[in-house]
Enzyme design. Sequence first.
Site, mmCIF file in Angstrom:
data_model
loop_
_atom_site.group_PDB
_atom_site.id
_atom_site.type_symbol
_atom_site.label_atom_id
_atom_site.label_comp_id
_atom_site.label_asym_id
_atom_site.label_seq_id
_atom_site.Cartn_x
_atom_site.Cartn_y
_atom_site.Cartn_z
ATOM 1 N N ALA A 1 40.282 40.196 38.598
ATOM 2 C CA ALA A 1 40.064 39.508 39.873
ATOM 3 C C ALA A 1 38.733 40.001 40.428
ATOM 4 O O ALA A 1 38.299 41.125 40.139
ATOM 5 C CB ALA A 1 41.199 39.844 40.822
ATOM 6 N N GLU B 1 44.014 48.148 37.513
ATOM 7 C CA GLU B 1 44.172 48.042 38.974
ATOM 8 C C GLU B 1 44.434 49.384 39.632
ATOM 9 O O GLU B 1 44.014 49.628 40.767
ATOM 10 C CB GLU B 1 45.317 47.062 39.309
ATOM 11 C CG GLU B 1 44.977 45.601 39.099
ATOM 12 C CD GLU B 1 45.227 45.082 37.692
ATOM 13 O OE1 GLU B 1 45.382 45.911 36.762
ATOM 14 O OE2 GLU B 1 45.288 43.860 37.518
ATOM 15 N N GLY C 1 43.499 40.829 36.356
ATOM 16 C CA GLY C 1 43.975 39.441 36.488
ATOM 17 C C GLY C 1 43.701 38.609 35.245
ATOM 18 O O GLY C 1 44.471 37.692 34.934
ATOM 19 N N GLU D 1 46.394 39.309 32.928
ATOM 20 C CA GLU D 1 47.636 38.682 33.423
ATOM 21 C C GLU D 1 47.649 37.179 33.129
ATOM 22 O O GLU D 1 48.693 36.621 32.785
ATOM 23 C CB GLU D 1 47.783 38.957 34.924
ATOM 24 C CG GLU D 1 47.975 40.442 35.191
ATOM 25 C CD GLU D 1 48.057 40.764 36.667
ATOM 26 O OE1 GLU D 1 47.042 40.651 37.375
ATOM 27 O OE2 GLU D 1 49.154 41.107 37.122
HETATM 28 N N1 DAK Z 1 34.876 41.725 40.059
HETATM 29 C C1 DAK Z 1 33.626 41.431 40.498
HETATM 30 N N2 DAK Z 1 32.531 41.635 39.774
HETATM 31 C C2 DAK Z 1 32.667 42.156 38.545
HETATM 32 C C3 DAK Z 1 33.943 42.475 38.003
HETATM 33 C C4 DAK Z 1 35.079 42.230 38.823
HETATM 34 N N3 DAK Z 1 36.337 42.452 38.398
HETATM 35 N N4 DAK Z 1 33.757 42.990 36.776
HETATM 36 C C5 DAK Z 1 32.431 42.981 36.547
HETATM 37 N N5 DAK Z 1 31.769 42.484 37.604
HETATM 38 C C6 DAK Z 1 30.319 42.293 37.755
HETATM 39 C C7 DAK Z 1 29.629 43.616 38.011
HETATM 40 O O1 DAK Z 1 29.691 43.962 39.376
HETATM 41 C C8 DAK Z 1 28.215 43.273 37.560
HETATM 42 O O2 DAK Z 1 27.597 42.513 38.573
HETATM 43 P P1 DAK Z 1 26.062 42.833 39.043
HETATM 44 O O3 DAK Z 1 26.082 44.250 39.430
HETATM 45 O O4 DAK Z 1 25.254 42.559 37.797
HETATM 46 O O5 DAK Z 1 25.847 41.868 40.160
HETATM 47 C C9 DAK Z 1 28.444 42.356 36.374
HETATM 48 O O6 DAK Z 1 29.773 41.829 36.537
HETATM 49 C C10 DAK Z 1 28.371 43.078 35.038
HETATM 50 O O7 DAK Z 1 29.271 44.156 35.073
HETATM 51 P P2 DAK Z 1 28.845 45.645 34.677
HETATM 52 O O8 DAK Z 1 27.392 45.888 34.942
HETATM 53 O O9 DAK Z 1 29.808 46.571 35.332
HETATM 54 O O10 DAK Z 1 29.072 45.615 33.105
HETATM 55 P P3 DAK Z 1 29.408 46.826 32.142
HETATM 56 O O11 DAK Z 1 29.290 46.299 30.752
HETATM 57 O O12 DAK Z 1 28.638 48.063 32.520
HETATM 58 O O13 DAK Z 1 30.958 47.167 32.432
HETATM 59 C C11 DAK Z 1 33.293 46.590 32.801
HETATM 60 C C12 DAK Z 1 31.950 46.202 32.112
HETATM 61 C C13 DAK Z 1 34.275 45.436 32.542
HETATM 62 C C14 DAK Z 1 33.839 47.857 32.167
HETATM 63 C C15 DAK Z 1 33.040 46.798 34.313
HETATM 64 O O14 DAK Z 1 32.331 45.677 34.825
HETATM 65 C C16 DAK Z 1 34.311 46.958 35.097
HETATM 66 O O15 DAK Z 1 34.934 48.007 35.095
HETATM 67 N N6 DAK Z 1 34.685 45.898 35.821
HETATM 68 C C17 DAK Z 1 35.861 45.909 36.679
HETATM 69 C C18 DAK Z 1 37.100 45.803 35.850
HETATM 70 C C19 DAK Z 1 38.342 45.855 36.714
HETATM 71 O O16 DAK Z 1 38.601 46.855 37.400
HETATM 72 N N7 DAK Z 1 39.100 44.795 36.681
HETATM 73 C C20 DAK Z 1 40.311 44.723 37.472
HETATM 74 C C21 DAK Z 1 39.996 44.077 38.776
HETATM 75 S S1 DAK Z 1 41.405 44.160 39.832
HETATM 76 C C22 DAK Z 1 46.939 39.959 42.512
HETATM 77 C C23 DAK Z 1 46.546 39.277 41.419
HETATM 78 C C24 DAK Z 1 45.673 39.836 40.544
HETATM 79 C C25 DAK Z 1 45.194 41.081 40.794
HETATM 80 C C26 DAK Z 1 45.573 41.790 41.886
HETATM 81 C C27 DAK Z 1 46.455 41.249 42.750
HETATM 82 N N8 DAK Z 1 47.843 39.416 43.395
HETATM 83 C C28 DAK Z 1 48.430 38.145 42.922
HETATM 84 C C29 DAK Z 1 48.480 40.251 44.351
HETATM 85 C C30 DAK Z 1 44.255 41.601 39.873
HETATM 86 C C31 DAK Z 1 43.476 42.607 40.207
HETATM 87 C C32 DAK Z 1 42.347 42.881 39.338
HETATM 88 O O17 DAK Z 1 42.098 42.238 38.369
#
Ligand code: DAK
Length: 254
Positions: A66, A134, A111, A114
């Site tokens: 997400a 998460e 997400g 999921e």
């Molecule tokens: N959200 C927003 N931007 C993201 C992103 C994300 N999840 N993942 C990556 N990006 C963006 C980065 O900010 C970066 O943007 P700029 O800085 O260039 O503007 C660009 O994508 C490239 O990412 P990185 O520079 O970080 O790339 P790397 O290769 O260094 O790293 C990575 C890749 C995937 C390891 C890293 O980007 C990362 O850790 N990303 C976050 C992964 C994460 O934590 N995902 C989970 C998000 S929480 C719900 C439903 C669903 C959910 C929750 C509640 N309800 C129904 C209640 C779900 C929650 C989630 O998914």
Amino acid sequence: MTEQVVLYEKKENIAIITFNRPGALNALNTEVNLKLIELLLTAENDEEVKVVILTGSGNKAFVAGADIKEMMTMNSMQARAHALKAKRVTDTIWNLGKPVIAAINGFCLGGGMEYALACDLRTASENAKFGLPEVNLGILPGSAGTQRLPRLIGLARAKEYCFTGGMFDAKQACELGIVNHVYPAESLMNETMMLAQKIASKSPHSLKLIKAAMNRGTETDLETAALFEIDCFSLCFSTQEQKDGMKKFAEKSK
Ligand code: DAK
């Protein structure tokens, strides 16, 4: 013209829906969720479409979760509204009357994982990375990840991934039974298309009822599930495909 955040393409009788925010690793925001529901329903309502493939644009990510930047300022009520939209997506995939395959071409996190878990089958490129990170953000998987993952791989293993937020690779995902097939990145889409075409050649009514019987049946007791399966089985006898399929077999036997 602004770029569409989700793309829709029809190749013969396969619909390919592509998450298209490669600069944000295809992270899911409200616009993506709304568009995705619209396109899934387009595929559902198009009789020519027999199978749907979900994938991500670029070579780095299926979906990296997400959109954290969108979520970070939400209050509880906004988070709930956001969550309900995401639930509509997974419900739509799960209940779609056609098989949905996730072709996972890179990061498949949060997400994104999921949504992939709500699909019927999953293929992955060798470089794909999976995880429910998460917990690292002080939240939890909110699109039924805490429910669908244990149903696929068992409670203890799923808890470990949810508790640690750790990532695992495509080979592990395949060994765990999350992914059906792993392919080199360059052949992922071709191989997934071949799998989709093989499925698309079967009776759409059978496919729809098999999906319903399996999705509903595995969520209830065996007796109820077996009776529901009988209803699905019986319904097939009202279709031309059943008549043609059995006639063809009988004629071949002669
Ligand atoms: N959200 C927003 N931007 C993201 C992103 C994300 N999840 N993942 C990556 N990006 C963006 C980065 O900010 C970066 O943007 P700029 O800085 O260039 O503007 C660009 O994508 C490239 O990412 P990185 O520079 O970080 O790339 P790397 O290769 O260094 O790293 C990575 C890749 C995937 C390891 C890293 O980007 C990362 O850790 N990303 C976050 C992964 C994460 O934590 N995902 C989970 C998000 S929480 C719900 C439903 C669903 C959910 C929750 C509640 N309800 C129904 C209640 C779900 C929650 C989630 O998914």
